[in-house]
Design an enzyme around this catalytic site. Structure first.
Site, PDB file in Angstrom:
ATOM      1  N   GLU A 181       0.828  -1.196   0.043  1.00  0.00           N
ATOM      2  CA  GLU A 181      -0.006  -0.006  -0.095  1.00  0.00           C
ATOM      3  C   GLU A 181       0.828   1.326   0.125  1.00  0.00           C
ATOM      4  OE1 GLU A 181      -3.757  -1.807   2.515  1.00  0.00           O
ATOM      5  OE2 GLU A 181      -2.244  -0.584   3.574  1.00  0.00           O
ATOM      6  N   MET A 182       1.853   1.109   0.577  1.00  0.00           N
ATOM      7  CA  MET A 182       2.918   2.481   0.808  1.00  0.00           C
ATOM      8  C   MET A 182       3.275   2.598  -0.452  1.00  0.00           C
ATOM      9  SD  MET A 182       6.462   2.564   3.025  1.00  0.00           S
ATOM     10  CE  MET A 182       5.946   2.597   4.583  1.00  0.00           C
TER      11      MET A 182
END
Length: 366
Positions: A181-182
């Site tokens: 997600e980062m």
């Protein structure tokens, strides 16, 4: 005005001009009526309307001229029903478009940090962010509905207009999903804010999010005030929480977060037993996990293993102490160690062991 609306209006005028009375009741007849029916039929055949409705119109049209006004009422009713269906579809598309264009708040976190993240989400609600505008997978009302595919659901509802909150902890960095997600937020250049859970601090930030990125500790009073202002701006919150109520909610949140942090503060050097591999005392083996929770280099020296009975009472003189050699742990490093256990208490009954625990000594190498 759409062509369909024009045909409906024209039909109402045709009814007035082509209406006739007879001893059998009212009927419609005349060139204008026939032309209107022909135009409606051509229009319906050119468009992708439900076939059942088009067929019903054509059936009524085939008997309409010179016959009861009921045929007209059936035809005009079908046209109005199709118009209503079109308007509903347009409104649904507009609603979905508006939904996708509205800003969204995405809380990227480790599920192991659910307890503290729940309090953060509650604070966002206090600020004025609506439930449908938050995606937070640890609460059902903010997550993916039952039966939906996670990736498809996110792709359908979230565009670039998303503000991502990364709740950073050691568990976050150990989660492959969180790291993915980062990376996705960084690639899409989505706006994001890292929020750190102590004992992790700015020097511990890893991955594509650099320590130079504007970030905050989860219990930082001044930055929480700034975050409130930013959230109100992003989501265009008109009825903002009044300042005194905000102070009370913020302080309650900070008190709860501080209690959580203090209660979950790890030991500098932690050793815990992962698995007791044999229920026999003689020649048993135990799997240990050792973790350095500091930013310093440490060297384990000695591990004492204690046996406890089913009432959690310590059983004395069961195992020898173990000297640890050649293991050095870097900051936040962890490792697994297997120890063969040999009891020095010959009279001990093996079946009494219910639990093992440890006591550890270590040197700080700086």
């Amino acid at each position: 005005m759409s062509q369909l609306e024009e045909l409906i209006q024209e039909g109402e005028k045709v009814k007035q001009s082509c209406y006739h009375n007879s001893e059998y009741g009212g009927y419609l007849d005349g060139e204008a009526y026939e032309m209107w029916i022909a135009k409606c039929t051509i229009y319906l055949e050119q468009k992708e309307f439900p076939k059942s409705q088009v067929d019903k119109f054509k059936t009524a049209a085939s008997s309409a001229v010179g016959n009861s006004v009921s045929y007209y009422e059936q035809m005009i009713g079908i046209l109005k029903a199709i118009l209503a269906m079109k308007l509903d579809t347009v409104q649904s598309v507009r609603h979905l478009h508006d939904f996708k264009d509205k800003p969204k708040l995405f809380i990227s976190h480790s599920s192991k940090d659910k307890e503290v993240c729940n309090k953060l989400v509650d604070l966002f609600h206090d600020i004025g962010v609506q439930t449908q505008d938050i995606f937070y997978s640890s609460l059902e009302e903010h997550g993916v509905p039952l039966g939906e595919d996670f990736l498809d659901y996110i792709k359908e509802r979230f565009n670039n207009n998303v503000f991502v909150i990364f709740v950073l902890s050691r568990d976050f960095y150990e989660s492959k999903i969180c790291l993915a997600e980062m990376g996705a937020a960084w690639v899409k250049s989505a706006e994001y804010l890292p929020i750190l859970i102590p004992p992790i601090n700015y020097q511990d930030m890893e991955g594509v999010i650099r320590p130079t990125k504007n970030s905050m500790l989860i219990n930082d009073v001044k930055k929480l005030d700034s975050l409130k202002t930013k959230i109100e701006s992003i989501f265009d919150i008109q009825s903002a929480i009044d300042f005194q109520r905000w102070q009370r909610k913020r302080d309650e949140y900070i008190d709860a977060i501080n209690v959580f942090i203090e209660g979950n503060r790890p030991n500098d050097f932690d050793v815990h037993i992962v698995e007791f591999l044999d229920t026999h005392v003689k020649n048993s083996r135990v799997k240990l996990k050792m973790k350095n929770n500091t930013r310093r280099v440490i060297k384990p020296v000695e591990i004492e293993i204690y046996a406890k009975d089913e009432e959690n009472n310590e059983i004395k003189d069961v195992f020898d102490d173990y000297l640890v050699t050649s293991i050095i742990l870097k900051p936040f490093e962890e490792t697994v160690l297997y120890l063969d256990l040999n009891s020095n208490n010959q009279n001990f009954k093996k079946r009494k062991i219910k639990k093992l625990s440890t006591h550890n000594e270590w040197d700080d190498l700086g």
